[in-house]
Design a protein around this motif. Sequence first.
Motif, PDB file in Angstrom:
ATOM      1  N   THR A   1      40.439  33.415  64.859  1.00 31.27           N
ATOM      2  CA  THR A   1      41.013  32.706  66.002  1.00 31.27           C
ATOM      3  C   THR A   1      40.209  31.451  66.299  1.00 31.27           C
ATOM      4  O   THR A   1      40.771  30.449  66.745  1.00 31.27           O
ATOM      5  CB  THR A   1      41.108  33.606  67.250  1.00 31.27           C
ATOM      6  OG1 THR A   1      39.820  34.090  67.579  1.00 31.27           O
ATOM      7  CG2 THR A   1      42.070  34.767  67.024  1.00 31.27           C
TER       8      THR A   1
ATOM      9  N   THR B   1      43.625  38.870  62.809  1.00 27.45           N
ATOM     10  CA  THR B   1      42.773  38.373  63.890  1.00 27.45           C
ATOM     11  C   THR B   1      42.211  39.512  64.746  1.00 27.45           C
ATOM     12  O   THR B   1      41.140  39.366  65.327  1.00 27.45           O
ATOM     13  CB  THR B   1      43.507  37.339  64.769  1.00 27.45           C
ATOM     14  OG1 THR B   1      44.738  37.898  65.238  1.00 27.45           O
ATOM     15  CG2 THR B   1      43.772  36.057  63.993  1.00 27.45           C
TER      16      THR B   1
ATOM     17  N   ILE C   1      49.122  25.366  60.796  1.00 27.98           N
ATOM     18  CA  ILE C   1      49.315  26.816  60.807  1.00 27.98           C
ATOM     19  C   ILE C   1      48.496  27.360  59.635  1.00 27.98           C
ATOM     20  O   ILE C   1      48.673  26.925  58.497  1.00 27.98           O
ATOM     21  CB  ILE C   1      50.804  27.186  60.602  1.00 27.98           C
ATOM     22  CG1 ILE C   1      51.680  26.530  61.661  1.00 27.98           C
ATOM     23  CG2 ILE C   1      50.971  28.696  60.548  1.00 27.98           C
ATOM     24  CD1 ILE C   1      51.675  27.201  62.994  1.00 27.98           C
TER      25      ILE C   1
ATOM     26  N   GLU D   1      41.469  28.944  63.846  1.00 26.15           N
ATOM     27  CA  GLU D   1      42.788  28.486  64.290  1.00 26.15           C
ATOM     28  C   GLU D   1      42.669  27.441  65.397  1.00 26.15           C
ATOM     29  O   GLU D   1      43.417  26.454  65.413  1.00 26.15           O
ATOM     30  CB  GLU D   1      43.591  29.692  64.767  1.00 26.15           C
ATOM     31  CG  GLU D   1      45.006  29.381  65.178  1.00 26.15           C
ATOM     32  CD  GLU D   1      45.747  30.628  65.632  1.00 26.15           C
ATOM     33  OE1 GLU D   1      46.924  30.758  65.280  1.00 26.15           O
ATOM     34  OE2 GLU D   1      45.152  31.472  66.341  1.00 26.15           O
TER      35      GLU D   1
ATOM     36  N   GLU E   1      58.369  36.092  60.889  1.00 24.16           N
ATOM     37  CA  GLU E   1      57.870  37.262  61.597  1.00 24.16           C
ATOM     38  C   GLU E   1      56.814  38.017  60.805  1.00 24.16           C
ATOM     39  O   GLU E   1      55.877  38.559  61.388  1.00 24.16           O
ATOM     40  CB  GLU E   1      59.026  38.205  61.948  1.00 24.16           C
ATOM     41  CG  GLU E   1      59.933  37.665  63.029  1.00 24.16           C
ATOM     42  CD  GLU E   1      61.081  38.597  63.350  1.00 24.16           C
ATOM     43  OE1 GLU E   1      61.058  39.786  62.948  1.00 24.16           O
ATOM     44  OE2 GLU E   1      62.018  38.139  64.042  1.00 24.16           O
ATOM     45  N   GLU E   2      56.954  38.041  59.460  1.00 25.31           N
ATOM     46  CA  GLU E   2      55.948  38.738  58.661  1.00 25.31           C
ATOM     47  C   GLU E   2      54.598  38.036  58.799  1.00 25.31           C
ATOM     48  O   GLU E   2      53.575  38.688  58.965  1.00 25.31           O
ATOM     49  CB  GLU E   2      56.340  38.816  57.185  1.00 25.31           C
ATOM     50  CG  GLU E   2      55.265  39.576  56.407  1.00 25.31           C
ATOM     51  CD  GLU E   2      55.501  39.644  54.903  1.00 25.31           C
ATOM     52  OE1 GLU E   2      55.055  40.644  54.311  1.00 25.31           O
ATOM     53  OE2 GLU E   2      56.081  38.708  54.335  1.00 25.31           O
ATOM     54  N   ARG E   3      54.581  36.719  58.765  1.00 30.14           N
ATOM     55  CA  ARG E   3      53.320  35.986  58.917  1.00 30.14           C
ATOM     56  C   ARG E   3      52.707  36.286  60.282  1.00 30.14           C
ATOM     57  O   ARG E   3      51.509  36.522  60.397  1.00 30.14           O
ATOM     58  CB  ARG E   3      53.548  34.485  58.734  1.00 30.14           C
ATOM     59  CG  ARG E   3      52.242  33.692  58.649  1.00 30.14           C
ATOM     60  CD  ARG E   3      52.020  32.927  59.933  1.00 30.14           C
ATOM     61  NE  ARG E   3      50.696  32.281  59.930  1.00 30.14           N
ATOM     62  CZ  ARG E   3      49.947  32.215  61.006  1.00 30.14           C
ATOM     63  NH1 ARG E   3      50.340  32.726  62.151  1.00 30.14           N
ATOM     64  NH2 ARG E   3      48.774  31.628  60.957  1.00 30.14           N
ATOM     65  N   GLU E   4      53.514  36.277  61.314  1.00 25.06           N
ATOM     66  CA  GLU E   4      53.013  36.546  62.661  1.00 25.06           C
ATOM     67  C   GLU E   4      52.440  37.960  62.764  1.00 25.06           C
ATOM     68  O   GLU E   4      51.390  38.166  63.364  1.00 25.06           O
ATOM     69  CB  GLU E   4      54.114  36.326  63.705  1.00 25.06           C
ATOM     70  CG  GLU E   4      54.559  34.873  63.817  1.00 25.06           C
ATOM     71  CD  GLU E   4      53.422  33.896  64.052  1.00 25.06           C
ATOM     72  OE1 GLU E   4      52.550  34.163  64.910  1.00 25.06           O
ATOM     73  OE2 GLU E   4      53.374  32.856  63.349  1.00 25.06           O
ATOM     74  N   ARG E   5      53.141  38.941  62.183  1.00 27.82           N
ATOM     75  CA  ARG E   5      52.669  40.333  62.206  1.00 27.82           C
ATOM     76  C   ARG E   5      51.329  40.449  61.473  1.00 27.82           C
ATOM     77  O   ARG E   5      50.370  41.031  61.987  1.00 27.82           O
ATOM     78  CB  ARG E   5      53.708  41.250  61.554  1.00 27.82           C
ATOM     79  CG  ARG E   5      53.300  42.720  61.511  1.00 27.82           C
ATOM     80  CD  ARG E   5      54.339  43.573  60.792  1.00 27.82           C
ATOM     81  NE  ARG E   5      54.381  43.337  59.363  1.00 27.82           N
ATOM     82  CZ  ARG E   5      53.508  43.845  58.481  1.00 27.82           C
ATOM     83  NH1 ARG E   5      52.524  44.623  58.896  1.00 27.82           N
ATOM     84  NH2 ARG E   5      53.632  43.588  57.196  1.00 27.82           N
TER      85      ARG E   5
ATOM     86  N   TRP F   1      49.175  38.022  60.766  1.00 31.61           N
ATOM     87  CA  TRP F   1      48.158  37.241  61.469  1.00 31.61           C
ATOM     88  C   TRP F   1      47.574  38.053  62.627  1.00 31.61           C
ATOM     89  O   TRP F   1      46.365  38.056  62.848  1.00 31.61           O
ATOM     90  CB  TRP F   1      48.730  35.911  61.954  1.00 31.61           C
ATOM     91  CG  TRP F   1      47.728  35.036  62.613  1.00 31.61           C
ATOM     92  CD1 TRP F   1      47.656  34.720  63.942  1.00 31.61           C
ATOM     93  CD2 TRP F   1      46.621  34.356  61.996  1.00 31.61           C
ATOM     94  NE1 TRP F   1      46.580  33.890  64.189  1.00 31.61           N
ATOM     95  CE2 TRP F   1      45.934  33.657  63.012  1.00 31.61           C
ATOM     96  CE3 TRP F   1      46.147  34.281  60.692  1.00 31.61           C
ATOM     97  CZ2 TRP F   1      44.803  32.888  62.764  1.00 31.61           C
ATOM     98  CZ3 TRP F   1      45.017  33.516  60.436  1.00 31.61           C
ATOM     99  CH2 TRP F   1      44.360  32.829  61.463  1.00 31.61           C
ATOM    100  N   SER F   2      48.413  38.778  63.348  1.00 31.40           N
ATOM    101  CA  SER F   2      47.937  39.628  64.459  1.00 31.40           C
ATOM    102  C   SER F   2      46.994  40.703  63.951  1.00 31.40           C
ATOM    103  O   SER F   2      45.958  40.971  64.569  1.00 31.40           O
ATOM    104  CB  SER F   2      49.115  40.281  65.180  1.00 31.40           C
ATOM    105  OG  SER F   2      49.876  39.303  65.829  1.00 31.40           O
TER     106      SER F   2
ATOM    107  N   THR G   1      55.845  34.220  55.700  1.00 27.82           N
ATOM    108  CA  THR G   1      56.542  33.302  56.605  1.00 27.82           C
ATOM    109  C   THR G   1      57.135  34.077  57.773  1.00 27.82           C
ATOM    110  O   THR G   1      57.232  35.307  57.744  1.00 27.82           O
ATOM    111  CB  THR G   1      57.680  32.553  55.865  1.00 27.82           C
ATOM    112  OG1 THR G   1      58.582  33.521  55.320  1.00 27.82           O
ATOM    113  CG2 THR G   1      57.144  31.668  54.757  1.00 27.82           C
TER     114      THR G   1
END
Length: 137
Positions: free
Chosen positions: A119, A112, A128, A122, A102-106, A108-109, A100
């Motif tokens: 992507t 991808t 999400i 997505e 910031e960890e999810r965003e990190r 996901w980057s 969830t």
Amino acid sequence: MDVTDIAEINRRTIEQFRAGGEITGMHRDRLLLLTTTGRRTGERRTTPMMFHTDGDRLLLIASNMGAPRHPDWYRNLEADPHVTVEVGDETYDATAVAATGEERERLWSILTAAYPFFTDHEAKTERIIPVVVVTRT
């Protein structure tokens, strides 16, 4: 491709994986078998899928190829995060939980960048796409 085709591909992939040989159309070193407990039936369900490592954790992507809803395996682990993982020659119990914030965003980057086709998945959906962190128990 309809559900029957996918079920047959999964059945064949699981069989080939457990036999230890080549897997038709897939890279064995990027594949694992995830067994979840069915949220409605209570039956064990095994799904072959690609994974990515993050230290001693495994990352799974619940993209469902950009479908409007989460894949069944993901919905199962939302109800019960206790799973069994078969990877390489190993089988072990684990906990699988969606990352969830910031960890999810990190993560996901990272995913991808390594696998740009996510992507595309997505872009096809409004949901999400969950990144699932699998930790050995």
